[in-house]
Design a protein around this motif. Structure first.
Motif, PDB file in Angstrom:
ATOM      1  N   TYR A   2       0.836  -1.206   0.000  1.00  0.00           N
ATOM      2  CA  TYR A   2       0.000   0.000   0.000  1.00  0.00           C
ATOM      3  C   TYR A   2       0.870   1.255   0.000  1.00  0.00           C
ATOM      4  O   TYR A   2       0.613   2.222  -0.702  1.00  0.00           O
ATOM      5  CB  TYR A   2      -0.899   0.042   1.241  1.00  0.00           C
ATOM      6  CG  TYR A   2      -2.026  -0.962   1.220  1.00  0.00           C
ATOM      7  CD1 TYR A   2      -2.603  -1.372   0.016  1.00  0.00           C
ATOM      8  CD2 TYR A   2      -2.527  -1.493   2.398  1.00  0.00           C
ATOM      9  CE1 TYR A   2      -3.626  -2.287  -0.004  1.00  0.00           C
ATOM     10  CE2 TYR A   2      -3.568  -2.404   2.391  1.00  0.00           C
ATOM     11  CZ  TYR A   2      -4.114  -2.803   1.187  1.00  0.00           C
ATOM     12  OH  TYR A   2      -5.130  -3.704   1.183  1.00  0.00           O
ATOM     13  N   ALA A   3       1.937   1.217   0.828  1.00  0.00           N
ATOM     14  CA  ALA A   3       2.745   2.426   1.011  1.00  0.00           C
ATOM     15  C   ALA A   3       3.622   2.728  -0.196  1.00  0.00           C
ATOM     16  O   ALA A   3       3.745   3.872  -0.607  1.00  0.00           O
ATOM     17  CB  ALA A   3       3.599   2.288   2.269  1.00  0.00           C
ATOM     18  N   TYR A   4       4.240   1.727  -0.776  1.00  0.00           N
ATOM     19  CA  TYR A   4       5.222   1.993  -1.836  1.00  0.00           C
ATOM     20  C   TYR A   4       4.809   1.427  -3.193  1.00  0.00           C
ATOM     21  O   TYR A   4       5.600   1.430  -4.117  1.00  0.00           O
ATOM     22  CB  TYR A   4       6.589   1.371  -1.478  1.00  0.00           C
ATOM     23  CG  TYR A   4       7.072   1.711  -0.107  1.00  0.00           C
ATOM     24  CD1 TYR A   4       7.303   3.035   0.248  1.00  0.00           C
ATOM     25  CD2 TYR A   4       7.279   0.724   0.843  1.00  0.00           C
ATOM     26  CE1 TYR A   4       7.737   3.363   1.522  1.00  0.00           C
ATOM     27  CE2 TYR A   4       7.723   1.042   2.122  1.00  0.00           C
ATOM     28  CZ  TYR A   4       7.947   2.362   2.461  1.00  0.00           C
ATOM     29  OH  TYR A   4       8.369   2.675   3.708  1.00  0.00           O
ATOM     30  N   GLY A   5       3.625   0.909  -3.294  1.00  0.00           N
ATOM     31  CA  GLY A   5       3.204   0.331  -4.579  1.00  0.00           C
ATOM     32  C   GLY A   5       3.948  -0.948  -4.880  1.00  0.00           C
ATOM     33  O   GLY A   5       4.088  -1.343  -6.032  1.00  0.00           O
ATOM     34  N   ALA A   6       4.478  -1.614  -3.815  1.00  0.00           N
ATOM     35  CA  ALA A   6       5.269  -2.839  -4.029  1.00  0.00           C
ATOM     36  C   ALA A   6       4.361  -4.061  -4.148  1.00  0.00           C
ATOM     37  O   ALA A   6       4.534  -5.066  -3.464  1.00  0.00           O
ATOM     38  CB  ALA A   6       6.260  -3.016  -2.879  1.00  0.00           C
ATOM     39  N   ILE A  17     -19.555   1.564  -3.949  1.00  0.00           N
ATOM     40  CA  ILE A  17     -18.279   0.973  -4.387  1.00  0.00           C
ATOM     41  C   ILE A  17     -17.261   1.042  -3.240  1.00  0.00           C
ATOM     42  O   ILE A  17     -16.554   0.077  -2.958  1.00  0.00           O
ATOM     43  CB  ILE A  17     -17.753   1.715  -5.654  1.00  0.00           C
ATOM     44  CG1 ILE A  17     -18.667   1.411  -6.854  1.00  0.00           C
ATOM     45  CG2 ILE A  17     -16.319   1.346  -5.980  1.00  0.00           C
ATOM     46  CD1 ILE A  17     -18.578   0.013  -7.415  1.00  0.00           C
ATOM     47  N   GLU A  18     -17.235   2.188  -2.547  1.00  0.00           N
ATOM     48  CA  GLU A  18     -16.289   2.330  -1.416  1.00  0.00           C
ATOM     49  C   GLU A  18     -16.590   1.340  -0.301  1.00  0.00           C
ATOM     50  O   GLU A  18     -15.700   0.836   0.372  1.00  0.00           O
ATOM     51  CB  GLU A  18     -16.364   3.751  -0.846  1.00  0.00           C
ATOM     52  CG  GLU A  18     -15.604   4.752  -1.679  1.00  0.00           C
ATOM     53  CD  GLU A  18     -15.801   6.180  -1.188  1.00  0.00           C
ATOM     54  OE1 GLU A  18     -16.433   6.385  -0.135  1.00  0.00           O
ATOM     55  OE2 GLU A  18     -15.313   7.095  -1.886  1.00  0.00           O
ATOM     56  N   SER A  19     -17.869   1.047  -0.117  1.00  0.00           N
ATOM     57  CA  SER A  19     -18.227   0.128   0.972  1.00  0.00           C
ATOM     58  C   SER A  19     -17.862  -1.320   0.623  1.00  0.00           C
ATOM     59  O   SER A  19     -17.664  -2.144   1.507  1.00  0.00           O
ATOM     60  CB  SER A  19     -19.723   0.239   1.309  1.00  0.00           C
ATOM     61  OG  SER A  19     -20.475  -0.313   0.241  1.00  0.00           O
ATOM     62  N   VAL A  67     -10.690   1.020  -2.795  1.00  0.00           N
ATOM     63  CA  VAL A  67     -11.324   2.241  -3.314  1.00  0.00           C
ATOM     64  C   VAL A  67     -11.430   3.245  -2.167  1.00  0.00           C
ATOM     65  O   VAL A  67     -11.109   4.428  -2.323  1.00  0.00           O
ATOM     66  CB  VAL A  67     -12.707   1.938  -3.934  1.00  0.00           C
ATOM     67  CG1 VAL A  67     -13.390   3.234  -4.367  1.00  0.00           C
ATOM     68  CG2 VAL A  67     -12.564   0.990  -5.129  1.00  0.00           C
ATOM     69  N   LEU A  68     -11.840   2.740  -1.014  1.00  0.00           N
ATOM     70  CA  LEU A  68     -11.943   3.594   0.168  1.00  0.00           C
ATOM     71  C   LEU A  68     -10.581   4.219   0.496  1.00  0.00           C
ATOM     72  O   LEU A  68     -10.498   5.378   0.880  1.00  0.00           O
ATOM     73  CB  LEU A  68     -12.448   2.761   1.354  1.00  0.00           C
ATOM     74  CG  LEU A  68     -12.919   3.539   2.583  1.00  0.00           C
ATOM     75  CD1 LEU A  68     -14.079   4.466   2.237  1.00  0.00           C
ATOM     76  CD2 LEU A  68     -13.331   2.580   3.685  1.00  0.00           C
ATOM     77  N   LYS A  69      -9.512   3.445   0.290  1.00  0.00           N
ATOM     78  CA  LYS A  69      -8.160   3.951   0.593  1.00  0.00           C
ATOM     79  C   LYS A  69      -7.572   4.744  -0.570  1.00  0.00           C
ATOM     80  O   LYS A  69      -6.390   5.066  -0.564  1.00  0.00           O
ATOM     81  CB  LYS A  69      -7.228   2.762   0.890  1.00  0.00           C
ATOM     82  CG  LYS A  69      -7.528   2.095   2.201  1.00  0.00           C
ATOM     83  CD  LYS A  69      -6.605   0.909   2.397  1.00  0.00           C
ATOM     84  CE  LYS A  69      -6.847   0.323   3.765  1.00  0.00           C
ATOM     85  NZ  LYS A  69      -6.463  -1.051   3.906  1.00  0.00           N
ATOM     86  N   LYS A  70      -8.392   4.995  -1.583  1.00  0.00           N
ATOM     87  CA  LYS A  70      -7.953   5.763  -2.773  1.00  0.00           C
ATOM     88  C   LYS A  70      -6.822   5.074  -3.546  1.00  0.00           C
ATOM     89  O   LYS A  70      -6.022   5.721  -4.216  1.00  0.00           O
ATOM     90  CB  LYS A  70      -7.508   7.190  -2.397  1.00  0.00           C
ATOM     91  CG  LYS A  70      -8.498   7.966  -1.586  1.00  0.00           C
ATOM     92  CD  LYS A  70      -9.578   8.550  -2.468  1.00  0.00           C
ATOM     93  CE  LYS A  70     -10.630   9.303  -1.679  1.00  0.00           C
ATOM     94  NZ  LYS A  70     -12.006   9.091  -2.084  1.00  0.00           N
ATOM     95  N   GLN A  71      -6.726   3.752  -3.405  1.00  0.00           N
ATOM     96  CA  GLN A  71      -5.741   2.995  -4.191  1.00  0.00           C
ATOM     97  C   GLN A  71      -6.356   2.543  -5.510  1.00  0.00           C
ATOM     98  O   GLN A  71      -5.648   2.186  -6.443  1.00  0.00           O
ATOM     99  CB  GLN A  71      -5.290   1.752  -3.419  1.00  0.00           C
ATOM    100  CG  GLN A  71      -4.649   2.032  -2.092  1.00  0.00           C
ATOM    101  CD  GLN A  71      -3.148   2.213  -2.224  1.00  0.00           C
ATOM    102  OE1 GLN A  71      -2.565   1.862  -3.224  1.00  0.00           O
ATOM    103  NE2 GLN A  71      -2.543   2.776  -1.218  1.00  0.00           N
TER     104      GLN A  71
END
Ligand SMILES: C[S@@+](CC[C@H](N)C(=O)[O-])C[C@H]1O[C@@H](n2cnc3c(N)ncnc32)[C@H](O)[C@@H]1O
Length: 266
Positions: free
Chosen positions: A12-16, A187-189, A194-198
């Motif tokens: 999540y943090a670095y797109g790894a 969708i966010e639920s 999606v909720l985390k904007k990823q």
């Protein structure tokens, strides 16, 4: 924190994403399982088979826009370059631009190509497609495998891709979209990313409209969820991985989500 959750947090943090145990072979997609999985069998999915499924997804997409020799390609969201390598080994084309907004992914992809026969053939670009500033034009084929679900402003991205294409250029996009227009809050639920904007998971109807607005023609949309979600879900369960992955299968089962391959021309 378990090892699994540390890896997920890093992803999540670095797109790894490629470091997650559910992805392997530097391929970060759900895979295309049509020829690889007998739904009635209890057989375990091997790591090799998971990798094959991800290459099969690339094959499915590239076969739709089949390069025949002299084309210039653009891959949007190339990740760690494993799909680009597969394209170089299995298709004929003259040059390929590989674009990804995550620096870690591009660095990994560049390293992969250093020791291959095709280092000159592929050029890596570390940019966001939506705000692409690099001068790229005369592309014959633009394609994208499981990246569009991350793009917030898909309309802008599609317009930018169109600008890179030459007359009669083609596009192929594969990923999951919602089947119908659903409120953002719904969708966010359903989808934690999606909720985390990823992720931004748009509806396929919106994507079709945006393709038209961007000036694409001959839009064809094929739903391939039957050959994607079941295999991926089986693999994820086998890995006992982060349960956030299960929501995609559940959404598919509930007729909310499907996996699409979209092609169009200009
Ligand atoms: C799920 S991975 C898929 C990678 C690769 N296509 C594969 O199948 O292995 C999605 C990739 O798209 C990239 N990406 C997401 N949004 C992007 C954007 N707006 N512009 C460029 N790359 C993007 C991410 O950095 C990530 O590497």
């Amino acid at each position: 924190m378990t090892v699994d959750s540390i890896e997920v947090a890093k992803a999540y943090a670095y797109g790894a994403w490629g470091d997650l145990p559910i992805f392997c072979g530097d391929l970060i997609n759900f895979g295309y399982w049509k020829e690889l999985l007998d739904k009635s069998s209890d057989e375990l999915i091997t790591k090799q088979k998971k990798i094959e499924s991800s290459y099969a997804l690339y094959k499915y997409v590239l076969d739709k826009v089949k390069p025949l020799g002299n084309e210039v390609l653009l891959e949007v969201g190339c990740g760690r370059g494993a799909g680009a390598m597969y394209a170089c080994q299995n298709y004929s084309f003259s040059k390929m631009f590989c674009l990804d907004m995550t620096t870690d992914q591009i660095d990994c992809a560049k390293k992969k190509f250093e020791k291959t026969p095709f280092p000159e053939k592929v050029q890596f670009i570390n940019e966001n497609i939506t705000n692409l500033s690099s001068f790229i034009e005369n592309i014959d084929i633009a394609f994208s495998v499981e990246a569009f679900q991350h793009i917030e402003d898909t309309e802008k991205a599609l317009k930018r891709i169109k600008q890179t294409l030459k007359p009669n250029g083609k596009i192929a996009i594969a990923t999951y979209f919602s089947k119908n227009i659903v409120e953002d809050s719904v969708i966010e639920s359903i989808f934690p990313l999606v909720l985390k904007k990823q992720e931004a998971i748009k509806s396929i109807t919106v994507i079709r409209d945006e393709l038209e607005k961007a000036g694409f023609l001959n839009i064809e949309i094929e739903a391939i969820g039957d050959y994607v979600f079941y295999g991926y879900e089986k693999w994820v369960r086998q890995q006992n991985a982060d349960p956030c992955s299960y929501v995609y299968f559940m959404a598919y089962e509930r007729d909310i989500l499907d996996y699409y391959v979209i092609t169009a021309t200009i």
